[in-house]
Design a protein around this motif. Structure first.
Motif, PDB file in Angstrom:
ATOM      1  N   UNK A   1      16.719  -5.086  24.332  1.00 39.49           N
ATOM      2  CA  UNK A   1      16.650  -6.092  25.377  1.00 39.49           C
ATOM      3  C   UNK A   1      16.935  -7.456  24.781  1.00 39.49           C
ATOM      4  N   UNK A   2      17.751  -8.224  25.488  1.00 39.09           N
ATOM      5  CA  UNK A   2      18.114  -9.552  25.024  1.00 39.09           C
ATOM      6  C   UNK A   2      17.000 -10.532  25.359  1.00 39.09           C
ATOM      7  N   UNK A   3      16.681 -11.375  24.399  1.00 35.05           N
ATOM      8  CA  UNK A   3      15.693 -12.437  24.622  1.00 35.05           C
ATOM      9  C   UNK A   3      16.353 -13.777  24.338  1.00 35.05           C
ATOM     10  N   UNK A   4      16.163 -14.717  25.249  1.00 38.30           N
ATOM     11  CA  UNK A   4      16.726 -16.054  25.120  1.00 38.30           C
ATOM     12  C   UNK A   4      15.592 -17.068  25.166  1.00 38.30           C
ATOM     13  N   UNK A  24      19.190 -16.658  20.758  1.00 39.20           N
ATOM     14  CA  UNK A  24      19.268 -15.311  21.318  1.00 39.20           C
ATOM     15  C   UNK A  24      18.846 -14.273  20.282  1.00 39.20           C
ATOM     16  N   UNK A  25      18.194 -13.223  20.760  1.00 40.77           N
ATOM     17  CA  UNK A  25      17.846 -12.087  19.912  1.00 40.77           C
ATOM     18  C   UNK A  25      18.057 -10.808  20.695  1.00 40.77           C
ATOM     19  N   UNK A  26      18.186  -9.691  19.961  1.00 44.44           N
ATOM     20  CA  UNK A  26      18.381  -8.407  20.618  1.00 44.44           C
ATOM     21  C   UNK A  26      19.804  -8.165  21.074  1.00 44.44           C
ATOM     22  N   UNK A  27      20.742  -8.898  20.512  1.00 40.56           N
ATOM     23  CA  UNK A  27      22.128  -8.778  20.923  1.00 40.56           C
ATOM     24  C   UNK A  27      23.044  -9.129  19.761  1.00 40.56           C
ATOM     25  N   UNK A  89      20.475 -35.571  36.815  1.00 38.91           N
ATOM     26  CA  UNK A  89      20.525 -34.454  35.862  1.00 38.91           C
ATOM     27  C   UNK A  89      19.161 -33.787  35.713  1.00 38.91           C
ATOM     28  N   UNK A  90      18.141 -34.372  36.311  1.00 38.66           N
ATOM     29  CA  UNK A  90      16.793 -33.797  36.220  1.00 38.66           C
ATOM     30  C   UNK A  90      16.763 -32.392  36.818  1.00 38.66           C
ATOM     31  N   UNK A  91      16.310 -31.427  36.018  1.00 39.58           N
ATOM     32  CA  UNK A  91      16.297 -30.023  36.439  1.00 39.58           C
ATOM     33  C   UNK A  91      15.679 -29.175  35.335  1.00 39.58           C
ATOM     34  N   UNK A  92      15.449 -27.923  35.651  1.00 38.16           N
ATOM     35  CA  UNK A  92      15.157 -26.927  34.619  1.00 38.16           C
ATOM     36  C   UNK A  92      16.498 -26.369  34.148  1.00 38.16           C
ATOM     37  N   UNK A  93      16.722 -26.412  32.870  1.00 38.67           N
ATOM     38  CA  UNK A  93      17.971 -25.931  32.271  1.00 38.67           C
ATOM     39  C   UNK A  93      17.718 -24.548  31.687  1.00 38.67           C
ATOM     40  N   UNK A  94      18.572 -23.618  32.074  1.00 42.94           N
ATOM     41  CA  UNK A  94      18.326 -22.205  31.794  1.00 42.94           C
ATOM     42  C   UNK A  94      19.520 -21.616  31.055  1.00 42.94           C
ATOM     43  N   UNK A  95      19.237 -20.915  29.990  1.00 37.53           N
ATOM     44  CA  UNK A  95      20.275 -20.272  29.184  1.00 37.53           C
ATOM     45  C   UNK A  95      20.611 -18.897  29.770  1.00 37.53           C
ATOM     46  N   UNK A  96      21.887 -18.550  29.690  1.00 43.07           N
ATOM     47  CA  UNK A  96      22.342 -17.270  30.220  1.00 43.07           C
ATOM     48  C   UNK A  96      23.247 -16.587  29.207  1.00 43.07           C
ATOM     49  N   UNK A  97      23.087 -15.270  29.103  1.00 45.24           N
ATOM     50  CA  UNK A  97      23.924 -14.462  28.220  1.00 45.24           C
ATOM     51  C   UNK A  97      24.634 -13.380  29.011  1.00 45.24           C
ATOM     52  N   UNK A  98      25.918 -13.322  28.857  1.00 48.82           N
ATOM     53  CA  UNK A  98      26.744 -12.257  29.456  1.00 48.82           C
ATOM     54  C   UNK A  98      26.584 -12.167  30.959  1.00 48.82           C
ATOM     55  N   UNK A  99      26.263 -13.308  31.572  1.00 50.08           N
ATOM     56  CA  UNK A  99      26.091 -13.380  33.033  1.00 50.08           C
ATOM     57  C   UNK A  99      25.018 -12.433  33.536  1.00 50.08           C
ATOM     58  N   UNK A 100      24.120 -12.039  32.650  1.00 49.10           N
ATOM     59  CA  UNK A 100      23.101 -11.058  33.041  1.00 49.10           C
ATOM     60  C   UNK A 100      21.703 -11.446  32.580  1.00 49.10           C
ATOM     61  N   UNK A 101      21.587 -11.838  31.319  1.00 47.43           N
ATOM     62  CA  UNK A 101      20.264 -12.137  30.763  1.00 47.43           C
ATOM     63  C   UNK A 101      19.948 -13.628  30.933  1.00 47.43           C
ATOM     64  N   UNK A 102      18.672 -13.910  31.239  1.00 47.57           N
ATOM     65  CA  UNK A 102      18.251 -15.292  31.480  1.00 47.57           C
ATOM     66  C   UNK A 102      17.067 -15.659  30.601  1.00 47.57           C
ATOM     67  N   UNK A 103      17.029 -16.914  30.167  1.00 47.53           N
ATOM     68  CA  UNK A 103      15.858 -17.446  29.506  1.00 47.53           C
ATOM     69  C   UNK A 103      14.868 -17.965  30.532  1.00 47.53           C
ATOM     70  N   UNK A 104      13.767 -18.532  30.018  1.00 47.34           N
ATOM     71  CA  UNK A 104      12.733 -19.067  30.897  1.00 47.34           C
ATOM     72  C   UNK A 104      13.035 -20.489  31.352  1.00 47.34           C
ATOM     73  N   UNK A 105      13.862 -21.176  30.616  1.00 42.86           N
ATOM     74  CA  UNK A 105      14.247 -22.532  30.990  1.00 42.86           C
ATOM     75  C   UNK A 105      13.463 -23.599  30.254  1.00 42.86           C
ATOM     76  N   UNK A 106      14.046 -24.788  30.212  1.00 39.97           N
ATOM     77  CA  UNK A 106      13.394 -25.950  29.629  1.00 39.97           C
ATOM     78  C   UNK A 106      13.601 -27.131  30.571  1.00 39.97           C
ATOM     79  N   UNK A 107      12.544 -27.888  30.792  1.00 39.65           N
ATOM     80  CA  UNK A 107      12.584 -28.985  31.761  1.00 39.65           C
ATOM     81  C   UNK A 107      13.229 -30.215  31.154  1.00 39.65           C
ATOM     82  N   UNK A 108      14.164 -30.788  31.887  1.00 34.81           N
ATOM     83  CA  UNK A 108      14.771 -32.067  31.533  1.00 34.81           C
ATOM     84  C   UNK A 108      14.482 -33.038  32.668  1.00 34.81           C
ATOM     85  N   UNK A 109      13.872 -34.166  32.322  1.00 36.47           N
ATOM     86  CA  UNK A 109      13.557 -35.185  33.310  1.00 36.47           C
ATOM     87  C   UNK A 109      14.169 -36.506  32.861  1.00 36.47           C
ATOM     88  N   UNK A 110      14.978 -37.092  33.724  1.00 37.23           N
ATOM     89  CA  UNK A 110      15.642 -38.351  33.416  1.00 37.23           C
ATOM     90  C   UNK A 110      15.085 -39.417  34.343  1.00 37.23           C
TER      91      UNK A 110
END
Length: 112
Positions: A1-4, A24-27, A89-110
């Motif tokens: 399983x991929x972890x981001x 990324x791990x597991x990939x 640009x304020x949002x939760x920024x989320x990493x994606x791998x292979x259009x399938x796996x998702x991270x939990x996100x990191x908050x950016x506040x401007x």
């Protein structure tokens, strides 16, 4: 399983910069297309930037010329350098791998 796992978010004033990282791990990272998305409250998730396994990049219209996506295959990491940040640009920024796996996100506040 991929972890981001994302990091690097925070609070910054308008005009400032941040660099996000996603490990990324597991990939076999070097084979994976990677992307950053963002989601603000009440908004749909939108593509910020993407990078193919060979380094070709794509950007959302709202961030072109301000954000840069890059990858370090030796570190299994994709980065998002964000310059000239705006309050919108304020949002939760989320990493994606292979259009399938998702991270939990990191908050950016401007702040304005």
């Amino acid at each position: 399983q991929v972890r981001l796992v994302e990091s690097g978010g925070g609070l910054v004033q308008a005009g400032g910069s941040l660099r996000l990282s996603c490990v990324a791990s597991g990939t076999t990272f070097s084979n994976d297309a990677m992307a950053w998305y963002r989601q603000a409250p009440g908004n749909q998730r939108e593509l910020v930037a993407a990078i193919t396994r060979v380094g070709s990049t794509t950007y959302g219209d709202s961030v072109k010329g301000r954000f840069t996506i890059s990858r370090d295959n030796a570190k299994n990491t994709v980065y998002l350098q964000m310059n000239s940040l705006k309050p919108e640009d304020t949002a939760v920024y989320i990493c994606n791998s292979r259009s399938f796996w998702w991270g939990q996100g990191t908050q950016v506040t401007v702040s304005s």
